[in-house]
Design a protein around this motif. Structure first.
Motif, PDB file in Angstrom:
ATOM      1  N   SER A  56      -8.551   9.829   6.846  1.00  0.00           N
ATOM      2  CA  SER A  56      -7.262   9.995   6.184  1.00  0.00           C
ATOM      3  C   SER A  56      -7.436   9.952   4.663  1.00  0.00           C
ATOM      4  O   SER A  56      -6.774  10.701   3.935  1.00  0.00           O
ATOM      5  N   ALA A  57      -8.361   9.112   4.178  1.00  0.00           N
ATOM      6  CA  ALA A  57      -8.634   9.062   2.730  1.00  0.00           C
ATOM      7  C   ALA A  57      -9.149  10.418   2.246  1.00  0.00           C
ATOM      8  O   ALA A  57      -8.798  10.866   1.145  1.00  0.00           O
ATOM      9  N   ALA A  58      -9.949  11.092   3.088  1.00  0.00           N
ATOM     10  CA  ALA A  58     -10.453  12.424   2.712  1.00  0.00           C
ATOM     11  C   ALA A  58      -9.296  13.402   2.577  1.00  0.00           C
ATOM     12  O   ALA A  58      -9.233  14.189   1.625  1.00  0.00           O
ATOM     13  N   LYS A  63      -5.632  16.976  -0.303  1.00  0.00           N
ATOM     14  CA  LYS A  63      -4.274  17.519  -0.240  1.00  0.00           C
ATOM     15  C   LYS A  63      -3.699  17.627  -1.653  1.00  0.00           C
ATOM     16  O   LYS A  63      -3.943  16.744  -2.470  1.00  0.00           O
ATOM     17  N   PRO A  64      -2.943  18.692  -1.933  1.00  0.00           N
ATOM     18  CA  PRO A  64      -2.350  18.814  -3.278  1.00  0.00           C
ATOM     19  C   PRO A  64      -1.557  17.565  -3.675  1.00  0.00           C
ATOM     20  O   PRO A  64      -1.733  17.056  -4.763  1.00  0.00           O
ATOM     21  N   VAL A  65      -0.689  17.095  -2.772  1.00  0.00           N
ATOM     22  CA  VAL A  65      -0.005  15.824  -3.025  1.00  0.00           C
ATOM     23  C   VAL A  65      -0.409  14.869  -1.901  1.00  0.00           C
ATOM     24  O   VAL A  65       0.050  14.988  -0.777  1.00  0.00           O
ATOM     25  N   GLY A  67      -1.448  10.706  -0.525  1.00  0.00           N
ATOM     26  CA  GLY A  67      -0.866   9.359  -0.584  1.00  0.00           C
ATOM     27  C   GLY A  67       0.539   9.307  -0.020  1.00  0.00           C
ATOM     28  O   GLY A  67       0.974  10.207   0.698  1.00  0.00           O
ATOM     29  N   TYR A  68       1.259   8.260  -0.352  1.00  0.00           N
ATOM     30  CA  TYR A  68       2.615   8.068   0.195  1.00  0.00           C
ATOM     31  C   TYR A  68       3.549   9.244  -0.092  1.00  0.00           C
ATOM     32  O   TYR A  68       4.298   9.672   0.787  1.00  0.00           O
ATOM     33  N   PRO A  69       3.526   9.812  -1.316  1.00  0.00           N
ATOM     34  CA  PRO A  69       4.455  10.925  -1.569  1.00  0.00           C
ATOM     35  C   PRO A  69       4.164  12.151  -0.703  1.00  0.00           C
ATOM     36  O   PRO A  69       5.046  12.975  -0.467  1.00  0.00           O
ATOM     37  N   GLY A  70       2.903  12.268  -0.231  1.00  0.00           N
ATOM     38  CA  GLY A  70       2.521  13.439   0.574  1.00  0.00           C
ATOM     39  C   GLY A  70       2.655  13.199   2.061  1.00  0.00           C
ATOM     40  O   GLY A  70       2.142  13.960   2.884  1.00  0.00           O
ATOM     41  N   ARG A  71       3.326  12.139   2.430  1.00  0.00           N
ATOM     42  CA  ARG A  71       3.468  11.827   3.853  1.00  0.00           C
ATOM     43  C   ARG A  71       4.170  12.974   4.563  1.00  0.00           C
ATOM     44  O   ARG A  71       5.136  13.539   4.033  1.00  0.00           O
ATOM     45  N   SER A  72       3.644  13.330   5.729  1.00  0.00           N
ATOM     46  CA  SER A  72       4.110  14.538   6.410  1.00  0.00           C
ATOM     47  C   SER A  72       4.657  14.183   7.803  1.00  0.00           C
ATOM     48  O   SER A  72       3.894  14.048   8.767  1.00  0.00           O
ATOM     49  N   PRO A  73       5.990  14.044   7.928  1.00  0.00           N
ATOM     50  CA  PRO A  73       6.585  13.645   9.208  1.00  0.00           C
ATOM     51  C   PRO A  73       6.249  14.621  10.341  1.00  0.00           C
ATOM     52  O   PRO A  73       6.042  14.195  11.489  1.00  0.00           O
TER      53      PRO A  73
END
Ligand code: PRE
Length: 117
Positions: A56-58, A63-65, A67-73
């Motif tokens: 997940s760290a990779a 990913k362009p965004v 971390g938390y802001p890039g969370r993808s439901p």
């Protein structure tokens, strides 16, 4: 004392049981036995959770965004749906709660890594 793991007729050795399978809880007769089996599963879980957090760290790095802001439901729903087939006792709602905590812990560890770098 009978083995709580299912007998796998396809296995080569006669009388062998599939210890990677889900045990029959009714065949476990003592708390000590259940706890020993739980400890073995938890050791495997810890290894898998650590591996998952690294992957997940990779993604967060790539990913362009991230971390938390890039969370993808949507992606999280896909993950839970795919996992539900392997976890009928837990079912999708409990799995969603578990995976939300797992994902959040991974994002937290990745953020900590980045803040140290
Ligand atoms: O697949 C992604 O987009 C990720 O960021 C990875 C991951 C995960 O840990 O599996 C983490 C956060 C997202 O909400 C979904 C999935």
């Amino acid at each position: 004392m009978s083995c709580p793991f299912p007998y796998d007729g396809r296995m080569e050795r006669r009388g062998s049981h599939d210890h990677a399978a889900t045990p029959d809880p009714e065949k476990i007769t003592t708390v000590a036995e259940a706890r020993e089996l739980i400890d073995a599963v938890d050791a495997q879980l810890a290894v898998l959770l650590e591996r998952r957090a690294a992957l997940s760290a990779a993604v967060q790095r790539l990913k362009p965004v991230g971390g938390y802001p890039g969370r993808s439901p949507g992606r999280e729903r896909e993950i839970v749906e795919a996992m539900s087939a392997h976890a009928p006792r837990l079912g999708p709602e409990r799995l969603a709660l578990i995976m939300s905590a797992v994902i959040e812990a991974g994002l937290d560890a990745a953020a900590e890594d980045r803040s140290r770098a």
